[in-house]
Design a protein around this motif. Structure first.
Motif, PDB file in Angstrom:
ATOM      1  N   ALA A  39      45.784  35.984  40.413  1.00  0.00           N
ATOM      2  CA  ALA A  39      44.426  35.464  40.635  1.00  0.00           C
ATOM      3  C   ALA A  39      43.394  36.553  40.922  1.00  0.00           C
ATOM      4  O   ALA A  39      42.219  36.231  41.150  1.00  0.00           O
ATOM      5  CB  ALA A  39      44.434  34.428  41.753  1.00  0.00           C
ATOM      6  N   HIS A  40      43.811  37.818  40.923  1.00  0.00           N
ATOM      7  CA  HIS A  40      42.804  38.872  41.096  1.00  0.00           C
ATOM      8  C   HIS A  40      43.337  40.255  40.729  1.00  0.00           C
ATOM      9  O   HIS A  40      44.247  40.784  41.382  1.00  0.00           O
ATOM     10  CB  HIS A  40      42.283  38.931  42.534  1.00  0.00           C
ATOM     11  N   LEU A  41      42.735  40.829  39.694  1.00  0.00           N
ATOM     12  CA  LEU A  41      43.024  42.223  39.343  1.00  0.00           C
ATOM     13  C   LEU A  41      41.932  42.730  38.400  1.00  0.00           C
ATOM     14  O   LEU A  41      41.077  41.960  37.957  1.00  0.00           O
ATOM     15  CB  LEU A  41      44.426  42.385  38.739  1.00  0.00           C
ATOM     16  N   HIS A  42      41.962  44.036  38.140  1.00  0.00           N
ATOM     17  CA  HIS A  42      40.902  44.681  37.351  1.00  0.00           C
ATOM     18  C   HIS A  42      41.524  45.351  36.132  1.00  0.00           C
ATOM     19  O   HIS A  42      42.222  46.356  36.281  1.00  0.00           O
ATOM     20  CB  HIS A  42      40.214  45.767  38.192  1.00  0.00           C
ATOM     21  N   TYR A  43      41.211  44.836  34.937  1.00  0.00           N
ATOM     22  CA  TYR A  43      41.827  45.455  33.749  1.00  0.00           C
ATOM     23  C   TYR A  43      41.360  46.898  33.528  1.00  0.00           C
ATOM     24  O   TYR A  43      42.166  47.752  33.135  1.00  0.00           O
ATOM     25  CB  TYR A  43      41.664  44.540  32.527  1.00  0.00           C
ATOM     26  N   THR A  92      34.349  37.233  42.941  1.00  0.00           N
ATOM     27  CA  THR A  92      33.730  38.394  43.562  1.00  0.00           C
ATOM     28  C   THR A  92      34.669  38.901  44.673  1.00  0.00           C
ATOM     29  O   THR A  92      35.821  38.487  44.754  1.00  0.00           O
ATOM     30  CB  THR A  92      32.316  38.042  44.096  1.00  0.00           C
ATOM     31  N   HIS A  93      34.172  39.842  45.489  1.00  0.00           N
ATOM     32  CA  HIS A  93      34.960  40.377  46.606  1.00  0.00           C
ATOM     33  C   HIS A  93      34.269  40.025  47.911  1.00  0.00           C
ATOM     34  O   HIS A  93      33.038  39.966  47.969  1.00  0.00           O
ATOM     35  CB  HIS A  93      35.077  41.898  46.508  1.00  0.00           C
ATOM     36  N   LEU A  94      35.052  39.864  48.977  1.00  0.00           N
ATOM     37  CA  LEU A  94      34.474  39.481  50.264  1.00  0.00           C
ATOM     38  C   LEU A  94      35.307  40.019  51.413  1.00  0.00           C
ATOM     39  O   LEU A  94      36.528  39.851  51.438  1.00  0.00           O
ATOM     40  CB  LEU A  94      34.425  37.936  50.347  1.00  0.00           C
ATOM     41  N   ALA A 133      38.016  37.695  46.539  1.00  0.00           N
ATOM     42  CA  ALA A 133      39.186  38.553  46.742  1.00  0.00           C
ATOM     43  C   ALA A 133      39.159  39.156  48.146  1.00  0.00           C
ATOM     44  O   ALA A 133      38.105  39.546  48.642  1.00  0.00           O
ATOM     45  CB  ALA A 133      39.195  39.665  45.703  1.00  0.00           C
ATOM     46  N   HIS A 134      40.322  39.184  48.777  1.00  0.00           N
ATOM     47  CA  HIS A 134      40.618  39.837  50.063  1.00  0.00           C
ATOM     48  C   HIS A 134      40.376  38.952  51.289  1.00  0.00           C
ATOM     49  O   HIS A 134      41.327  38.458  51.870  1.00  0.00           O
ATOM     50  CB  HIS A 134      39.908  41.195  50.181  1.00  0.00           C
ATOM     51  N   GLY A 135      39.145  38.809  51.779  1.00  0.00           N
ATOM     52  CA  GLY A 135      38.892  37.940  52.940  1.00  0.00           C
ATOM     53  C   GLY A 135      39.742  38.296  54.152  1.00  0.00           C
ATOM     54  O   GLY A 135      40.299  37.425  54.817  1.00  0.00           O
ATOM     55  N   CYS A 191      47.463  40.925  42.502  1.00  0.00           N
ATOM     56  CA  CYS A 191      47.946  42.292  42.729  1.00  0.00           C
ATOM     57  C   CYS A 191      46.784  43.276  42.906  1.00  0.00           C
ATOM     58  O   CYS A 191      46.966  44.363  43.427  1.00  0.00           O
ATOM     59  CB  CYS A 191      48.878  42.743  41.614  1.00  0.00           C
ATOM     60  N   ASP A 192      45.579  42.907  42.455  1.00  0.00           N
ATOM     61  CA  ASP A 192      44.403  43.768  42.592  1.00  0.00           C
ATOM     62  C   ASP A 192      44.621  45.190  42.054  1.00  0.00           C
ATOM     63  O   ASP A 192      44.150  46.168  42.652  1.00  0.00           O
ATOM     64  CB  ASP A 192      43.920  43.818  44.051  1.00  0.00           C
ATOM     65  N   ILE A 193      45.322  45.306  40.941  1.00  0.00           N
ATOM     66  CA  ILE A 193      45.334  46.610  40.259  1.00  0.00           C
ATOM     67  C   ILE A 193      43.899  47.033  40.010  1.00  0.00           C
ATOM     68  O   ILE A 193      43.084  46.198  39.626  1.00  0.00           O
ATOM     69  CB  ILE A 193      46.064  46.458  38.888  1.00  0.00           C
TER      70      ILE A 193
HETATM   71 ZN    ZN Z   1      39.316  43.614  43.259  1.00  0.00          ZN
END
Ligand code: ZN
Ligand code: GUN
Length: 438
Positions: A78-82, A233-235, A272-274, A325-327
């Motif tokens: 549910a969250h990563l960066h290609y 987004t990120h938070l 993402a994160h929180g 995994c937030d790669i």
């Molecule tokens: Zn991220």
């Protein structure tokens, strides 16, 4: 009626039907020691159950037998960066330092179509090598980068969700759009890609640090104009980031309030994160139906902090939680390792995530949050046969450990603590075997 049928896949099969933390582990899944999945030629699940009860209609189909290996719905991230596909293990101080020193430099390469295309191929191959069949992924500001990853995902028939990153300040000029161009480009890309095959578009302001108020306003307008789209987004990942946002938005009550004022909270919003949220923020996220994505390997690597899984989901004001995994802040594409770190973080913060919780999150849990549970995340009839085949005996020590496993929880737990990409035997997308040869 004639049914055109593809194949029968055999092995131990496990699929969640409910959230184990709500209904109790025993009532949350269907498991067959000798299971069978009948798959249509279109790649959809026609039947799942005990192999001994396979309807005669499917007896003549070609069979693929994985023996005692464990077949689950494909993992969903549910969250990563290609565009960060190769920038793992960058030695930074903390989030903002890491972004400035490495990430914002690397992402500038995505103005080049050849770079973006090669990255997209490598990234998607790596997901499939790790049994991840769907993801909610960030791209960069460049429309061509999104075109590259969507084209490659379409070629693989994957259910990928992504969007053009919106960022117009506090980053190098070559990595900034403008409020207006980010709106116009997003609009054009939504028209081009959303609903094309199995692809979906997500409105993607990077985070409050890199978006002006004008841009956040237009991101909110996009959300209003396209209520069927996801927003990512990120938070509240890191203390320095939170201070930065408090300084830049002095009128805000807190970080969550910034997004709230621009209409970015809601049941299709992913933050993402929180990690460092206050009670007030958790309350607003809960009330609005927003989701937090837990990114344990990334939080550990960047020293961001310990995410409190049970606290975040507390019954008094439950916030929905997914996993990713937030790669490349994360350190592994492997969902097993991501779950392993989630367990360790839960231990350190005083509440334990069971293996059933973990594997639920990575399959049906994430599918439900993404609103895709009618397509992926389980073995219910009609879902795509996006599957992962796990080998609990992938290494000599895993084999030795397996002898000690007394029940299904033990097997799953050993997989998420000891497993890595060697434990991924095969990956199916829409009924086809797609794991690249390493
Ligand atoms: Zn991220
Ligand atoms: N916050 C804003 N951008 C990013 C990113 O690329 N990675 C992580 N981990 N956090 C972010």
């Amino acid at each position: 009626m004639t049914v055109s049928i593809g194949k029968v896949i055999l092995g131990q099969t496990l699929t969640f039907t409910e959230d184990p933390s709500i209904v109790g582990a025993g009532a949350s899944f269907d498991y067959y020691e000798k299971g069978a999945i009948a798959v249509s030629s279109e790649g959809k699940i026609l039947w799942h159950g005990d192999a001994a009860s396979l309807p005669s209609l499917y007896h003549s189909l070609p069979r693929r037998d994985f023996g005692t290996k464990l077949i689950l719905p494909g993992f969903i991230d549910a969250h990563l960066h290609y565009p960060q596909y190769r920038m793992l293990a960058a030695f930074g101080k903390d989030l903002l330092d890491w972004l400035n020193r490495y990430t914002f430099v690397e992402e500038q390469n995505y103005s080049n179509v050849r770079h973006a295309t090669l990255a997209a191929k490598t990234f998607l191959d790596e997901l499939l090598r790790n049994g991840i069949t769907s993801a909610l992924a960030f791209s960069t500001i460049h429309p061509l980068a999104l075109n590259a990853v969507f084209s490659e995902a379409a070629g693989r028939n994957m259910a990928l969700i992504s969007g053009k990153t919106m960022m117009d300040r506090n980053a190098p000029a070559l990595l900034c759009d403008t409020a207006d161009s980010s709106y116009d480009d997003s609009k054009a890309l939504i028209r081009k890609w959303h609903g094309e095959g199995r692809l979906r578009y997500a409105i993607s302001p990077r985070f409050a640090v890199t978006s002006s108020e004008a841009q956040l306003e237009l991101a909110g307008a996009l959300v209003k104009e396209h209520p069927d789209l996801l927003m990512q987004t990120h938070l509240s990942e890191n203390r320095g980031e939170i201070d930065f946002v408090a300084n830049d938005f002095p009128w805000s009550t807190d970080y969550t309030d910034v997004y709230d004022r621009f209409g970015l909270l809601g049941p299709r919003s992913f933050f993402a994160h929180g990690v460092h949220l206050s009670e007030r923020e958790l309350g607003r996220l809960s009330e609005s139906g927003s989701a937090i994505v837990h990114c344990p390997t990334s939080n550990n690597f960047l020293g961001s902090g310990l995410f409190r899984y049970h606290h975040t989901r507390a019954k008094t004001r439950p916030v929905k939680v997914g996993i990713g995994c937030d790669i490349g802040g994360g350190t592994s594409y492997c969902m097993l390792q991501t779950l392993g770190d989630a367990y360790k973080v839960s231990q350190l913060s005083g509440d334990r995530i069971s293996a059933f919780d973990g594997f639920y999150l990575a399959t049906l849990g994430n599918a439900r949050l993404l609103g895709l549970d009618n397509e992926i995340g389980s073995m219910q009839v009609g879902r795509f046969a996006d599957l992962v085949v796990l080998d609990a005996e992938a290494t000599p020590i895993m084999k030795a450990r397996h002898v000690l496993s007394k029940d299904l929880h033990d097997i799953l737990f050993a997989l998420m603590i000891m497993g890595d990409d060697r434990a991924i035997s095969q990956t199916f997308v829409a009924g086809n075997e797609v794991k690249p040869v390493s």
